[in-house]
Enzyme design. Structure first.
Site, PDB file in Angstrom:
ATOM      1  N   ASN A   1     -23.811  99.468   8.540  1.00  0.00           N
ATOM      2  CA  ASN A   1     -25.164 100.112   8.170  1.00  0.00           C
ATOM      3  C   ASN A   1     -24.956  99.852   6.645  1.00  0.00           C
ATOM      4  O   ASN A   1     -24.368 100.913   5.970  1.00  0.00           O
ATOM      5  CB  ASN A   1     -25.623 101.372   8.395  1.00  0.00           C
ATOM      6  CG  ASN A   1     -26.985 101.677   7.718  1.00  0.00           C
ATOM      7  OD1 ASN A   1     -27.671 100.731   7.338  1.00  0.00           O
ATOM      8  ND2 ASN A   1     -27.447 102.858   7.896  1.00  0.00           N
TER       9      ASN A   1
ATOM     10  N   LYS B   1     -27.208 100.060   4.222  1.00  0.00           N
ATOM     11  CA  LYS B   1     -28.215 101.088   3.316  1.00  0.00           C
ATOM     12  C   LYS B   1     -28.514 100.261   2.065  1.00  0.00           C
ATOM     13  O   LYS B   1     -28.514  99.054   2.110  1.00  0.00           O
ATOM     14  CB  LYS B   1     -27.387 102.110   3.130  1.00  0.00           C
ATOM     15  CG  LYS B   1     -26.857 102.897   4.400  1.00  0.00           C
ATOM     16  CD  LYS B   1     -26.636 104.563   4.298  1.00  0.00           C
ATOM     17  CE  LYS B   1     -25.968 104.956   5.586  1.00  0.00           C
ATOM     18  NZ  LYS B   1     -25.774 106.498   5.520  1.00  0.00           N
TER      19      LYS B   1
HETATM   20  P1  PGA Z   1     -21.712 107.070   7.337  1.00  0.00           P
HETATM   21  O1  PGA Z   1     -23.278 106.416   7.471  1.00  0.00           O
HETATM   22  O2  PGA Z   1     -20.691 106.296   7.980  1.00  0.00           O
HETATM   23  O3  PGA Z   1     -21.615 106.845   5.735  1.00  0.00           O
HETATM   24  O4  PGA Z   1     -21.689 108.411   7.398  1.00  0.00           O
HETATM   25  C1  PGA Z   1     -23.486 106.313   8.979  1.00  0.00           C
HETATM   26  C2  PGA Z   1     -24.894 105.810   9.014  1.00  0.00           C
HETATM   27  O5  PGA Z   1     -25.801 106.382   8.356  1.00  0.00           O
HETATM   28  O6  PGA Z   1     -25.265 104.985   9.727  1.00  0.00           O
END
Ligand code: PGA
Length: 249
Positions: free
Chosen positions: A10, A12
């Site tokens: 992901n 983001k």
């Molecule tokens: P993270 O994010 O691995 O940076 O904790 C996971 C997510 O939000 O899907």
């Protein structure tokens, strides 16, 4: 039949289109495997170059969000057919950041899940409790409610193809990964909930991921759990480490 693992990044709100292409070129050889489905969920503007860059590899491109209407006056939104036309196969629905910052609710999640299936896009449906809810002892109740509402009106045949990502909010981006026992317990509860709504065959088919600070070092133990079928990975999906997570064995 054993469930195939699914390991999704992901991204983001990271990576410009040109950075996305460069990252895919770097990661392509590192994530090559037949043992797991590998998905990169990227920002909307990166989708087209990402699909192009991933051609000929085992990487599937996914979106991070989608609207539940077909088309029309919804400024700024992306429709399901825009995604399928661009070559998208998966879409993250109801990530906690979308629930927190963009007013996503269980009801909009459900509408989006139904719409994704209508268009043959596999939803990666996110659920997960806050730290307060965990401390109050309501984690499983809360997750069951999220899962039940997300799947309203979804057929057993569709649900069998869905992916549910269990992401405790307190573990996202915090470096504070859930213990293997905590992650397995909730992923098993998600599966039990699916068995209750549908039947055991559907529960045995649906894939349940863990997400929240997954790293190359935590992935092997997490993904070895009986009810954890892979991960949804944020920060570590933007680094060569993602190759280690995909090839965690
Ligand atoms: P993270 O994010 O691995 O940076 O904790 C996971 C997510 O939000 O899907």
């Amino acid at each position: 039949m054993a469930r195939k693992k699914i390991i999704a990044g992901n991204w983001k709100m990271n990576m410009t289109p040109s950075e996305a292409v460069a990252l895919i070129e770097t990661l392509k050889p590192l994530v090559a495997t037949e043992d797991a489905d590998v998905v990169f969920c990227v920002p909307a503007i990166d989708i087209i170059p990402a699909v192009e860059a991933a051609k000929g590899s085992n990487i599937c491109i996914g979106a991070e969000n989608m609207y539940f209407e077909e088309k029309g006056a919804f400024t700024g939104e992306i429709s399901p057919s825009m995604l399928t036309d661009a070559g998208v196969k998966y879409v993250i629905i109801g990530h906690s950041e979308r629930r927190q910052y963009f007013a996503e609710t269980d009801e909009t999640v459900n509408k989006k899940v139904l719409k994704a299936f209508e268009h043959g896009i596999t939803p990666i449906i996110c659920c997960g409790e806050t730290l307060t809810q965990r401390e109050q002892g309501v984690t499983i109740d809360f997750i069951r409610q999220q899962v039940k509402i997300a799947l309203l009106g979804v057929s057993a045949e569709q649900a069998a193809k869905a992916v549910i990502a269990y992401e405790p909010i307190w573990a996202i981006g915090t470096g504070k990964v859930a213990t293997t026992e905590q992650a397995q317990e909730v992923c098993a509860a998600v599966r039990a909930c699916v068995a209750e709504i549908y039947d055991q065959a559907t529960a045995d088919a649906i894939r349940v991921q863990y997400g929240g600070s997954v790293s190359a070092s935590s992935a092997p133990e997490l993904f070895a759990q009986p009810d954890i079928d892979g991960g949804l990975v944020g920060g570590a999906a933007l680094k060569p480490d993602f190759g280690k997570i995909v090839n965690y064995k």
